[in-house]
Scaffold this motif. Structure first.
Motif, PDB file in Angstrom:
ATOM      1  N   UNK A  30      -9.838  12.143   5.477  1.00  0.00           N
ATOM      2  CA  UNK A  30      -9.896  11.078   4.474  1.00  0.00           C
ATOM      3  C   UNK A  30      -9.484  11.642   3.111  1.00  0.00           C
ATOM      4  N   UNK A  31     -10.045  12.805   2.784  1.00  0.00           N
ATOM      5  CA  UNK A  31      -9.688  13.452   1.515  1.00  0.00           C
ATOM      6  C   UNK A  31      -8.204  13.776   1.455  1.00  0.00           C
ATOM      7  N   UNK A  32      -7.646  14.175   2.607  1.00  0.00           N
ATOM      8  CA  UNK A  32      -6.213  14.488   2.639  1.00  0.00           C
ATOM      9  C   UNK A  32      -5.359  13.307   2.246  1.00  0.00           C
ATOM     10  N   UNK A  33      -5.746  12.114   2.698  1.00  0.00           N
ATOM     11  CA  UNK A  33      -5.015  10.918   2.298  1.00  0.00           C
ATOM     12  C   UNK A  33      -5.166  10.619   0.826  1.00  0.00           C
ATOM     13  N   UNK A  34      -6.376  10.850   0.292  1.00  0.00           N
ATOM     14  CA  UNK A  34      -6.618  10.635  -1.141  1.00  0.00           C
ATOM     15  C   UNK A  34      -5.717  11.540  -1.968  1.00  0.00           C
ATOM     16  N   UNK A  48       0.852  -1.194   0.000  1.00  0.00           N
ATOM     17  CA  UNK A  48       0.000   0.000   0.000  1.00  0.00           C
ATOM     18  C   UNK A  48       0.887   1.243   0.000  1.00  0.00           C
ATOM     19  N   UNK A  49       0.482   2.257  -0.747  1.00  0.00           N
ATOM     20  CA  UNK A  49       1.312   3.459  -0.859  1.00  0.00           C
ATOM     21  C   UNK A  49       1.038   4.487   0.237  1.00  0.00           C
ATOM     22  N   UNK A  50      -0.232   4.675   0.577  1.00  0.00           N
ATOM     23  CA  UNK A  50      -0.602   5.692   1.577  1.00  0.00           C
ATOM     24  C   UNK A  50      -1.627   5.108   2.536  1.00  0.00           C
TER      25      UNK A  50
END
Length: 617
Positions: free
Chosen positions: A578-582, A392-394
């Motif tokens: 959550x958006x920040x991780x995306x 997994x990358x992030x």
């Protein structure tokens, strides 16, 4: 003009369609009161309820991604469009109950069936293999021709990912044909004098179970079984076998027995090799991004897609059906606490990248129990290491999983494992950006509670750079001075320490990072807007003020396979962290985002979010 029998006559009734069961319920209660020995109305109602339960249980299993992820045939998620389309999946149950009621009314001999007759099982099996299977195969192929497919069968194939509820998605004509296919073995047994109550229950429930199994999209058979007994592959279909029909549409037409596809030369050449590959449980697709969430309370645990797919596709609210289930889920909470395994609940695709949500089975209150601290950190650490091993990358941490007192906003794990390939992200940089971009451009003064928290510090430092006066509510001069010294000398005077809410009685822009009581809110002047980053949000006590929601962003329009609402957020909206991780994943950034927020990165992250099509709510 619509083709005949292409729409349900009670489609306009909505939930009131269940009133069609009313006459049967009345008749069953009347027969029960009179002591009638063979209450056929009651049998029909019980059978309909059991059939519905079979579909519900198989759908729950199909959506238990923590158990089935590596054995899924089609990896795509179930989106909102498919869930809405299949919301009336049980129309066929009403149709078949009404047909059964007419059969009992007009054929009195059916009311005197014996409880059990073994001969009926043999007769029904012979009729099924000799009549129902070839009849379904022939009818199914006919429904794939031009007129019939366009007007009747195309609706069924519009669901791209098979689910047990997809089996019920069809037109009245299709389900009338299915009634003939399913009813032929029972009718044959009744005409030959070997019908029974047990046969009626057994055959119909097994029929439904096999249909649900085929539509489950989860391979349940081991390839070793078919290698040991090769002839079985022609006698029983598999979920892989049936899912290929939904992918290719020109092969694998059988009901339950692939031998009829062999006779009709419509057997897909991929059937056995793909079944072997999937049943081995070695999924080749690794997610690029994982959002590590947590359960908030018992009610939110009922919001998982494997509990109720329809409920999870809507923002979380308290519904009546949840109330009697509360004690059950309280026990499940205790079992999850004891099991302590991170599990996968949902996934979606964004521009070809697979995004998953994993859940730490800890409830909100547990994060504030001192003895639970080490155990929770151990679970988060295991999830990070598992993601790292998978490639997994992030991995982004949800609200309480990155609590400062718990693990320093994720710094604990990064410091402990300096060679991590997976990037650990708390997402708070974008959360700060969302809050800051909601503040009107003409504001000259704000009142900030939770001012020395991670988010409060970043917001204060950002605003003072914009020459906006920040009234920072804190009782700690040391923490205030530490933050003030981080600002440039020419901006430091814009940061002002206050110790009471009364100091903001003339300020109409409040940024709330700490809970405010009704008394504290009364200090705000009329017309104040309360921006929030406090969990849980404050109660709207003031009718003359406005209240913002928690920072959130709407995902881009090209998201695929998203069919679950994130807690109380509307469809397609996720929390800003959550958006920040995306965004971190889409940008391919190689740094960890843990600990204190880098104020210089707030505008950078915001521009990146806008570039990738995320929009503020």
């Amino acid at each position: 003009m619509a083709a005949p029998l292409s729409s349900w006559p009670w489609g306009y009734l909505g939930a009131y369609k269940y009133l069609l069961y009313g006459p049967l319920v009345t008749k069953a209660l009347y027969s029960w009161g009179n002591g009638t020995s063979n209450n056929w109305c009651l049998h029909l109602l019980i059978l309909s309820g059991l059939r519905g339960l079979i579909y519900l249980l198989w759908t729950s299993f199909s959506n238990m991604l923590f158990l089935t992820w590596r054995r899924r045939v089609i990896l795509d998620g179930i989106d909102f469009k498919q869930i809405d389309k299949e919301s009336n999946w049980d129309n066929f149950l009403i149709l078949q109950v009404l047909i059964g009621a007419m059969a009992f009314c007009f054929v009195p001999s059916l009311r005197d069936l014996p409880f059990w007759d073994f001969r009926g099982c043999i007769v029904a099996l012979l009729f099924h293999v000799g009549l129902s299977e070839p009849l379904f195969y022939w009818v199914h192929r006919c429904f794939h021709t031009g007129y019939l497919f366009a007007n009747y069968h195309s609706l069924h194939h519009s669901s791209m990912v098979p689910q047990p509820f997809t089996a019920g998605l069809g037109t009245p004509l299709e389900h009338l044909m299915l009634c003939v296919v399913m009813g032929a073995p029972l009718l044959g047994a009744f005409l030959m004098g070997s019908g029974s109550v047990c046969l009626m229950y057994g055959y119909i429930l097994v029929f439904d179970s096999l249909r649900c199994m085929g539509y489950s999209n989860v391979e349940v058979f081991s390839h070793g079984l078919f290698e040991a007994l090769p002839f079985l592959r022609y006698l029983i279909y598999t979920p892989t076998y049936h899912s290929l029909h939904h992918i290719e549409k020109t092969s694998n037409f059988c009901l339950f027995m692939p031998i009829f596809d062999v006779f009709g030369r419509t057997l897909s050449s991929k059937s056995w090799e793909l079944q072997k590959e999937i049943s081995s449980g070695k999924s080749k697709q690794v997610p690029d991004f994982v959002f590590l969430a947590h359960v908030i309370d018992v009610k939110s645990s009922m919001h998982a897609p494997f509990i109720s797919r329809s409920a999870s596709s809507e923002p979380l609210v308290t519904k009546l059906f949840m109330l009697p289930l509360w004690p059950v889920f309280f026990l499940i909470m205790l079992l999850m606490w004891a099991w302590s395994k991170t599990f996968l609940v949902t996934f979606y695709n964004l521009r070809g990248r697979l995004h998953q949500t994993w859940v730490v089975p800890r409830y909100g209150f547990q994060y504030f129990l001192p003895p639970a601290k080490n155990g929770i950190n151990d679970q988060i650490e295991l999830a990070i290491l598992r993601a790292d091993k998978m490639g997994v990358k992030v991995l982004s941490l949800a609200a309480l999983n990155k609590n400062e007192a718990l693990n320093g906003g994720g710094t604990l794990f990064v410091n402990k494992h300096p060679n991590l390939k997976v990037r650990v992200v708390h997402g708070n940089t974008l959360t700060a950006a969302v809050i800051l971009n909601k503040i009107p451009k003409d504001v000259t003064e704000v009142f900030l509670t939770g001012a020395t928290s991670k988010l409060g510090r970043a917001i204060a430092l950002y605003l003072c750079r914009k020459k906006i006066r920040v009234l920072m509510l804190t009782l700690s001069p040391e923490r205030f001075l530490k933050i003030q010294k981080e600002a440039s000398p020419e901006c430091q005077h814009y940061l002002v320490q206050v110790t009471k809410c009364e100091a903001a009685q003339n300020c109409k822009t409040w940024i709330v990072g700490k809970w405010l009581s009704a008394r504290e809110q009364r200090c705000a002047p009329s017309g104040t807007h309360f921006h929030q980053f406090v969990v849980p949000p404050i109660i709207n006590f003031r009718k003359d003020c406005t209240y913002g929601k928690l920072a959130a962003m709407r995902l881009p329009q090209d998201v695929q396979g998203l069919g679950t609402c994130e807690h109380a957020m509307e469809r397609g909206v996720v929390h800003a962290c959550h958006s920040g991780g995306v965004v971190h994943c889409l940008e391919g950034w190689s740094h960890h985002e843990v600990g204190a927020i880098d104020v210089d990165q707030i505008d950078v992250v915001w521009r990146a979010a806008m570039k990738h099509g995320l929009t503020p709510v």
